[in-house]
Structure formats: structure tokens, C-alpha cells
Design an enzyme around this catalytic site. Structure first.
Site, PDB file in Angstrom:
ATOM      1  N   SER A   1       0.809  -1.225   0.000  1.00 40.98           N
ATOM      2  CA  SER A   1       0.000   0.000   0.000  1.00 40.98           C
ATOM      3  C   SER A   1       0.841   1.274   0.000  1.00 40.98           C
ATOM      4  O   SER A   1       1.929   1.328   0.609  1.00 40.98           O
ATOM      5  CB  SER A   1      -0.871  -0.018   1.264  1.00 40.98           C
ATOM      6  OG  SER A   1      -1.409   1.252   1.509  1.00 40.98           O
TER       7      SER A   1
ATOM      8  N   GLU B   1       0.217   3.629   1.754  1.00 36.30           N
ATOM      9  CA  GLU B   1       0.280   4.086   3.151  1.00 36.30           C
ATOM     10  C   GLU B   1       1.654   3.788   3.754  1.00 36.30           C
ATOM     11  O   GLU B   1       1.995   4.316   4.805  1.00 36.30           O
ATOM     12  CB  GLU B   1      -0.824   3.437   3.990  1.00 36.30           C
ATOM     13  CG  GLU B   1      -2.234   3.919   3.659  1.00 36.30           C
ATOM     14  CD  GLU B   1      -2.550   5.328   4.183  1.00 36.30           C
ATOM     15  OE1 GLU B   1      -1.962   5.732   5.199  1.00 36.30           O
ATOM     16  OE2 GLU B   1      -3.369   6.016   3.540  1.00 36.30           O
TER      17      GLU B   1
ATOM     18  N   TYR C   1      -1.491   0.363  10.530  1.00 33.64           N
ATOM     19  CA  TYR C   1      -1.768  -0.309   9.247  1.00 33.64           C
ATOM     20  C   TYR C   1      -0.560  -0.183   8.316  1.00 33.64           C
ATOM     21  O   TYR C   1      -0.093  -1.171   7.741  1.00 33.64           O
ATOM     22  CB  TYR C   1      -3.006   0.311   8.597  1.00 33.64           C
ATOM     23  CG  TYR C   1      -3.224  -0.082   7.144  1.00 33.64           C
ATOM     24  CD1 TYR C   1      -3.818  -1.297   6.815  1.00 33.64           C
ATOM     25  CD2 TYR C   1      -2.829   0.764   6.100  1.00 33.64           C
ATOM     26  CE1 TYR C   1      -4.021  -1.662   5.477  1.00 33.64           C
ATOM     27  CE2 TYR C   1      -3.027   0.405   4.770  1.00 33.64           C
ATOM     28  CZ  TYR C   1      -3.628  -0.806   4.464  1.00 33.64           C
ATOM     29  OH  TYR C   1      -3.814  -1.155   3.152  1.00 33.64           O
TER      30      TYR C   1
HETATM   31  P1  NAP Z   1     -11.320  -4.793   1.771  1.00 40.65           P
HETATM   32  O1  NAP Z   1     -12.472  -4.454   0.883  1.00 40.65           O
HETATM   33  O2  NAP Z   1     -11.294  -4.268   3.157  1.00 40.65           O
HETATM   34  O3  NAP Z   1     -11.196  -6.395   1.834  1.00 40.65           O
HETATM   35  C1  NAP Z   1     -10.388  -7.032   2.782  1.00 40.65           C
HETATM   36  C2  NAP Z   1     -10.616  -8.540   2.678  1.00 40.65           C
HETATM   37  O4  NAP Z   1      -9.780  -9.201   3.628  1.00 40.65           O
HETATM   38  C3  NAP Z   1     -12.062  -8.984   2.975  1.00 40.65           C
HETATM   39  O5  NAP Z   1     -12.388 -10.009   2.068  1.00 40.65           O
HETATM   40  C4  NAP Z   1     -11.941  -9.549   4.390  1.00 40.65           C
HETATM   41  O6  NAP Z   1     -12.896 -10.538   4.685  1.00 40.65           O
HETATM   42  C5  NAP Z   1     -10.555 -10.188   4.298  1.00 40.65           C
HETATM   43  N1  NAP Z   1      -9.971 -10.479   5.616  1.00 40.65           N
HETATM   44  C6  NAP Z   1      -9.798  -9.624   6.656  1.00 40.65           C
HETATM   45  N2  NAP Z   1      -9.208 -10.260   7.680  1.00 40.65           N
HETATM   46  C7  NAP Z   1      -8.998 -11.541   7.283  1.00 40.65           C
HETATM   47  C8  NAP Z   1      -8.425 -12.683   7.896  1.00 40.65           C
HETATM   48  N3  NAP Z   1      -7.964 -12.660   9.146  1.00 40.65           N
HETATM   49  N4  NAP Z   1      -8.367 -13.840   7.181  1.00 40.65           N
HETATM   50  C9  NAP Z   1      -8.850 -13.900   5.929  1.00 40.65           C
HETATM   51  N5  NAP Z   1      -9.424 -12.864   5.302  1.00 40.65           N
HETATM   52  C10 NAP Z   1      -9.490 -11.689   5.974  1.00 40.65           C
HETATM   53  O7  NAP Z   1      -9.946  -4.347   1.065  1.00 40.65           O
HETATM   54  P2  NAP Z   1      -9.681  -3.952  -0.478  1.00 40.65           P
HETATM   55  O8  NAP Z   1      -9.941  -2.503  -0.659  1.00 40.65           O
HETATM   56  O9  NAP Z   1     -10.310  -4.951  -1.361  1.00 40.65           O
HETATM   57  O10 NAP Z   1      -8.100  -4.114  -0.537  1.00 40.65           O
HETATM   58  C11 NAP Z   1      -7.488  -5.355  -0.849  1.00 40.65           C
HETATM   59  C12 NAP Z   1      -6.070  -5.371  -0.303  1.00 40.65           C
HETATM   60  O11 NAP Z   1      -5.328  -4.320  -0.907  1.00 40.65           O
HETATM   61  C13 NAP Z   1      -5.969  -5.160   1.197  1.00 40.65           C
HETATM   62  O12 NAP Z   1      -4.872  -5.909   1.662  1.00 40.65           O
HETATM   63  C14 NAP Z   1      -5.666  -3.679   1.329  1.00 40.65           C
HETATM   64  O13 NAP Z   1      -5.008  -3.405   2.533  1.00 40.65           O
HETATM   65  C15 NAP Z   1      -4.798  -3.480   0.110  1.00 40.65           C
HETATM   66  N6  NAP Z   1      -4.786  -2.137  -0.457  1.00 40.65           N
HETATM   67  C16 NAP Z   1      -5.953  -1.560  -0.826  1.00 40.65           C
HETATM   68  C17 NAP Z   1      -5.936  -0.311  -1.400  1.00 40.65           C
HETATM   69  C18 NAP Z   1      -7.216   0.367  -1.852  1.00 40.65           C
HETATM   70  O14 NAP Z   1      -7.173   1.551  -2.167  1.00 40.65           O
HETATM   71  N7  NAP Z   1      -8.321  -0.354  -1.934  1.00 40.65           N
HETATM   72  C19 NAP Z   1      -4.713   0.360  -1.606  1.00 40.65           C
HETATM   73  C20 NAP Z   1      -3.541  -0.281  -1.245  1.00 40.65           C
HETATM   74  C21 NAP Z   1      -3.579  -1.539  -0.679  1.00 40.65           C
HETATM   75  P3  NAP Z   1     -14.343 -10.172   5.328  1.00 40.65           P
HETATM   76  O15 NAP Z   1     -15.204  -9.801   4.140  1.00 40.65           O
HETATM   77  O16 NAP Z   1     -14.726 -11.442   5.973  1.00 40.65           O
HETATM   78  O17 NAP Z   1     -14.136  -9.024   6.265  1.00 40.65           O
END
Ligand code: NAP
Length: 323
Positions: free
Chosen positions: A125, A127, A149
């Protein structure tokens, strides 16, 4: 031709759902890891659920990861699962470290034990740059995370690099800048703003409370970014890439455009609320995606204006459907 199999952790999240759609379109068999919860939260993958194999597991539980790999033998793993909300990482720092940081090692170890030939993508990320050392940020910019985070993501990034170098794994880290969509979690500022603009327009809400609206972000559209994740795993050599638009905008500008879309003046509805301020904020996040463009031919193709508009339109449609 043999069908490729991919495992997505975090398939119920924003990126997981778009990546699953994308990989199905590429002819992949898609395995999605979901964690047990007392209520089903498959809204984002409902429309493709019959094409997916969903398996139960958790980044906190090493055995579940080893079992999934042994049973399903994927060619590629996309590790998207995380406690992904920055604000929550201050109230749950240890949990965030366990899932978002150590969880990466658990997946990498499972892969090393079961099949070191699997290709691995880690969702890193912007971040990690936090108190930025240079503008724009590249793959070589030093990290200075400003939240638990961000700190956990730095660990996840470096353990990916370290396992690549220690065990010769095909492991890539995608340093993604913010990417949004109508499937973004409700707590994230873009979704919150798009939803509020639509609801205020329809008379369902009266105001929108926000924290620091002068912070600047590099915002893209999530489907563009999942394509970049896949491209990383199709290269000859594993490497790390920044995925970003290369342009930055303030939260204020996002708000202004979102309210413009519904014909309202945001200044009449937005209230600043210290409760939404981060204890330590990040400055001007803007990524330099040159390496991804030059080496993989990747580009963020959706403009900021289009992104804001499509998010607001989606909220209006959702309210319409609820009527
Ligand atoms: P998100 O919508 O918050 O999805 C997070 C996922 O992780 C959900 O499916 C959640 O499951 C699952 N999860 C959480 N804790 C877990 C655990 N202990 N074991 C297994 N699964 C778990 O995030 P996103 O926006 O799709 O982002 C995807 C990834 O990219 C994340 O790692 C995020 O930090 C990273 N990222 C995102 C962005 C952005 O702008 N979107 C930018 C940089 C990096 P539940 O549905 O059960 O909660």
C-alpha cells in the site's frame, strides 16, 4: 491447454471481487478463501458465486492455509486479505499487525512448504510512504508509515521481498495507491462522500461529517488495479511495482465533484469533525507508475472525474432500487 488456478485471499473485499471477475474472464479456475462469520457477507461476489470455489480459511490460522494449498494446488496466489482500514488500526493495532503483517508470512510459509513454484502477489500500500520522503513516490522511495496499518504493510512488503530472495520464490509486491469503486467499503472516504451526496440529494440525509479534507490522494478505479496485479504474475521475473495514476487530488475536490454530480453546493452540507481526523495523517500521496508502464504496459485508464461520477451514479441507482 491446462486451466490455470488462482487462490484469492480477501475475495469478499472490493479488490477480491473485481479480481475474481477478471480472472474468470481470463479462463481461470478461481478459489476464494473466506473466513467464517455468523452472517454471510458475499454481496460483492453474489453475481459470480456459482463460478467460484469458496473455501474456509483465515490469515490468522496457518493450518487452514496449508490445507487449502494442498487440496486446491493453485498456480497463483493473490494475497488481498487484510485488516485494511487505517483508522481501525489505531484501535486494534495488534490485530492489524497479526493479520495485515504476519498473515503474509503465514501464506508465504504455506506456499514454501506445499509448492514453492506457486506465483505470489502481495497487496502492498501507498500508506507505507506516509510522511513522504519524496514526491512522487516510486518503488525506491524510503518508507515512513504513519499508522499501525502502514507499519504492518511495510512488514508484509519486506517479508515478500525477503522470501523471494531467501527461497527464490516468484513473489511480487504491488504498491497500490488508493483505488475506489462502488464496491469500496462504506467507511472509506470516497464511498462515504459518494453515498452522502446521493442521499442528501434524495432527502435521506442532511449533512456529511468529514475529517481532514485537505489531505491529498492519488485515486484510481479498482478494476484497473486488479489487472495490474495479474500482469505482475505473468512477467518473466518477479518484481515490485507501484500502481498509481500519477495525479493527486484533495478530499475537498472529490467532495466538490461528487456534490456537483447531484447539482448541490457541498459547502452547505459538509461539517468538519475532529472525530474523523487521524492521530497522524499522511501528506501528499502521489505515485509514479513509470515502471509498471514501461515494463508491463500497465496504465490506470479511468480518470478521476469519471471515477467520482460513476461512484455517485451507482449510489443513486442503489437508492432507486431501495425505493
Ligand atoms: P477490503 O475491501 O477491506 O477487503 C479485505 C478482505 O480481507 C475482505 O475479504 C476480508 O474478509 C478479508 N480479511 C480480513 N481479515 C482476514 C483474515 N484474518 N483472514 C482472511 N481474510 C481476511 O480491502 P480492499 O480494498 O479490497 O483491498 C485489498 C487489499 O489491498 C488489502 O490488503 C488492502 O489493505 C490493500 N490495499 C488496498 C488499497 C485500496 O485503495 N483499496 C490500496 C492499497 C492496498 P471479510 O469480508 O470477511 O471481512
Amino acid at each position: 491447454m491446462t486451466v490455470k488456478r488462482a487462490l484469492i485471499t480477501g475475495i469478499t473485499g472490493q479488490d477480491g471481487s473485481y479480481l475474481a471477475e477478471f480472472l474468470l474472464g481470463q479462463g481461470y479456475e478461481v478459489i476464494g478463501m473466506v473466513r467464517r462469520s455468523s452472517t454471510i457477507n458475499f454481496e460483492r461476489i453474489e453475481h459470480i458465486q456459482d463460478q467460484l470455489t469458496l473455501v474456509s480459511g483465515d490469515l490468522m490460522d496457518q493450518i487452514s492455509l496449508i490445507d487449502i494449498l494442498e487440496k486446491h494446488r493453485p498456480n497463483e496466489i493473490y494475497n488481498l486479505a487484510a485488516q485494511s482500514f487505517v483508522q481501525t488500526s489505531w484501535s486494534q493495532p495488534v490485530f492489524t499487525g497479526e493479520v495485515t503483517g504476519l498473515g503474509v508470512t503465514r501464506v508465504l510459509d504455506a506456499m514454501r512448504i506445499v509448492d514453492p513454484d506457486i506465483r505470489f502477489y502481495q497487496a502492498s500500500s501507498s500508506e507505507m510512504f506516509g510522511k513522504v520522503r519524496e514526491v512522487p513516490q516510486t518503488e525506491l522511495t524510503p518508507f515512513y508509515p504513519r499508522s499501525p496499518y502502514g507499519v504492518a504493510k511495510v512488514y508484509g512488503h519486506w517479508i515478500t521481498v525477503n522470501y523471494r530472495e531467501s527461497y527464490n520464490l516468484f513473489a511480487c509486491s504491488g504498491i497500490c495507491f488508493n483505488h475506489e469503486s462502488p464496491r469500496r467499503g462504506h467507511e472509506f472516504v470516497t464511498r462515504k462522500v459518494a453515498r452522502a451526496a446521493a442521499r442528501i440529494k434524495r432527502g435521506l440525509e442532511k449533512e456529511l461529517r468529514l475529517g481532514n479534507i485537505d489531505s491529498q490522494r492519488d485515486w484510481g478505479y479498482a478494476p484497473d488495479y486488479v489487472r495490474g496485479m495479474w500482469m505482475m504474475l505473468q512477467q518473466d521475473q518477479p518484481d515490485d511495482y507501484v500502481l498509481a495514476t500519477g495525479r493527486t487530488h484533495t478530499v475537498r475536490r472529490f467532495v466538490e465533484l461528487a456534490f456537483d454530480c447531484v447539482g448541490l453546493d457541498y459547502q452547505q452540507y459538509v461539517k468538519l469533525d475532529p472525530a474523523f481526523m487521524r492521530p497522524a495523517d499522511v501528506d501528499i500521496l502521489v505515485g509514479d507508475p513509470s515502471k509498471a508502464r514501461q515494463k508491463m504496459g500497465w496504465e490506470a485508464s479511468t480518470s478521476f472525474e469519471t471515477l467520482v461520477e460513476l461512484m455517485v451514479r451507482a449510489e443513486l441507482e442503489m437508492i432507486g432500487a431501495e425505493d
